[in-house]
Scaffold this active site. Structure first.
Site, PDB file in Angstrom:
ATOM      1  N   GLU A 187     -20.736  -7.000 -12.630  1.00 28.98           N
ATOM      2  CA  GLU A 187     -21.275  -6.630 -11.317  1.00 28.98           C
ATOM      3  C   GLU A 187     -22.685  -7.211 -11.265  1.00 28.98           C
ATOM      4  O   GLU A 187     -23.565  -6.761 -11.998  1.00 28.98           O
ATOM      5  CB  GLU A 187     -21.360  -5.100 -11.171  1.00 28.98           C
ATOM      6  N   HIS A 218     -18.125  -9.673  -9.612  1.00 32.95           N
ATOM      7  CA  HIS A 218     -18.295  -8.792  -8.445  1.00 32.95           C
ATOM      8  C   HIS A 218     -19.785  -8.554  -8.221  1.00 32.95           C
ATOM      9  O   HIS A 218     -20.628  -9.006  -8.968  1.00 32.95           O
ATOM     10  CB  HIS A 218     -17.643  -7.437  -8.703  1.00 32.95           C
ATOM     11  N   ARG A 269     -14.251  -5.753   2.806  1.00 33.53           N
ATOM     12  CA  ARG A 269     -14.051  -5.770   1.339  1.00 33.53           C
ATOM     13  C   ARG A 269     -12.677  -6.307   0.915  1.00 33.53           C
ATOM     14  O   ARG A 269     -12.554  -7.076  -0.035  1.00 33.53           O
ATOM     15  CB  ARG A 269     -14.196  -4.322   0.840  1.00 33.53           C
TER      16      ARG A 269
END
Ligand code: 0X9
Ligand code: ZN
Length: 430
Positions: A388, A314, A244
């Site tokens: 997201e 994201h 990550r």
């Protein structure tokens, strides 16, 4: 000499073994879905996720595990038995969300050169970092009047951070505002860079025929940073698909990497981030300690009068978030941001029948300080969002390439909706 040769061969073999092994290409690797029902179960899951060789997919760190909220946990084959055992002993039930991670990783990494039969376009595949740099060069060369490539800095491992500046061809306008779009802050969220590429290509191809994109580019330039965390992204292709953070190393820790989305100066390293270098949400030594965060922050500081809309891409969980995430306080123009996000989510629902949650980050996802969106907002960019993208856990980070088009189209309609609203609010270019 012979000895050296053997050593060399062993080295290559060891490297191959390491890559194959740590890329999680093991047949027994799985992703578990666990919903702890009590605080005691929360503690068990927290323990499992921090003590065994597992990777939390969702939430991003054990601190965020809560009663009644679904947890997605990547469990490598070699920890599987111990993890199952521990969950069973404590009466915690789990479901297997993904049993075929090896196959999914293979699907994601198959590309044009290894799979010549595939009919999918360049934008319907995931690409290596080298491929993306190559794409950037080629796209810039083919569109010299519409694209400028700007080097804004370099990563910890000294890879260039290139921004694509997309403009309409007309050049007489002087006070044009701009949109900033970054992708791939988090290395394993591969759909994010795929979206940045998709967006650039879409803008170049449809400027003449799509009213919305023409209106956006006629009013605003767009700065696109396709891979904000190139070292991490490279690492997910070569070493660990589940990585990550960035790849910065410190002398005082065995753990590498800082969470770049905890490294910005917005209530830096308060609740929701960690000072522990081994944590997935490690905030770094000080705000902007990381060259990637510092490069973006410096660029935005220099362009804060022009950048009117900040968007960071994201995955996964399907959400349209806006400040604040670093405090539970509401942003001064909360109502305005909420309306924009709501309209974007409604459009996604209408066009693609997919549900996106929307709201301020702290209440919609979790308290998470030091994020780029909050920092940009505090800098004065009053329209600031984090998207997201897909999905909600069916494939998580291993979203198959066949899903790229829909995921990108959803993000595109959200971005267009919000950008058009921002244009209504800013003075027109002269
Ligand atoms: O935790 C994050 O950084 C983001 N979620 S993710 O699963 N992609 O890691 C959410 C970011 C929301 N914004 C801020 N925290 N500022
Ligand atoms: Zn992320």
């Amino acid at each position: 000499m012979q000895f050296l040769l053997i050593l060399g061969v062993l080295g290559v073999l060891a490297q191959w073994y390491w890559v194959a092994g740590s890329l999680n290409t093991n047949n027994d690797d799985q992703v578990f879905s666990i919903t702890p029902k009590t605080q005691a179960e929360v503690d068990v899951v927290k323990n499992v996720s921090s003590q065994y060789e597992t990777v939390l997919w969702s939430p991003a760190a054990p601190e965020f595990i809560r009663e009644g909220a679904e947890v997605h946990l990547f469990v490598p084959g070699n920890s599987s038995q111990a993890v199952r055992e521990l969950l069973r002993t404590h009466g915690v039930t789990h479901a297997v969300l993904l049993a075929n991670t090896k196959e999914l990783i293979e699907m994601q990494t198959r590309n044009a050169s290894t799979d010549p039969r595939s009919g999918a376009s360049y934008y319907e595949k995931y690409h290596t970092l080298e491929d993306i740099y190559h794409w950037l060069n080629k796209t810039a060369m083919e569109n010299p009047d519409r694209i400028k490539v700007i080097l804004i800095g370099s990563s910890f491992e000294k890879r260039p951070l290139y921004v694509v500046k997309l403009s309409a061809i007309s050049t007489t306008i002087t006070n044009k505002k701009a949109i900033w779009l970054d992708c791939g802050i988090h290395a394993r969220e591969w759909i994010a860079p795929a979206f940045c590429l998709w967006f650039v290509q879409y803008s170049l191809s449809f400027y003449e025929t799509n009213r919305d994109i023409a209106r956006i580019l006629d009013n605003m330039d767009v700065y696109v940073l396709p891979v904000m965390n190139p070292d991490g992204y490279k690492y997910t292709w070569t070493m660990d698909r589940m990585w990550r953070k960035n790849r910065s190393i410190r002398e005082d820790s065995r753990c590498a990497g800082v969470d770049l989305n905890r490294n910005f100066d917005a209530n830096w390293c308060t609740e929701g981030a960690s000072h522990d270098p081994c944590s997935e949400i490690f905030c770094g030594e000080f705000p902007e300690s990381e060259p990637e965060a510092s490069a973006v922050a410096s660029f935005l500081r220099r362009h804060k009068e022009t950048v009117a809309l900040y968007v960071s891409i994201h995955s996964y969980s399907q959400m349209l978030l806006f400040p604040y995430s670093c405090t539970r306080d509401l942003a001064e123009n909360h109502a305005e941001l909420l309306l924009m996000a709501k309209e974007a989510a409604l459009k996604i629902k209408r066009y693609y029948r997919n549900v996106y949650k929307y709201g301020a980050g702290a209440e919609t996802i979790y308290l998470a300080p030091g994020g780029s969106d909050d920092w940009a907002y505090k800098l004065g960019i009053k329209y600031s969002f984090t998207f997201e993208l897909q999905d909600r856990g069916q494939y998580g980070f291993l979203l198959p390439p066949s899903e790229i088009p829909r995921a990108c189209k959803e993000a595109l309609v959200a971005l267009k909706t919000i950008a058009l609203r921002v244009i209504e609010k800013i003075p027109p270019p002269a």
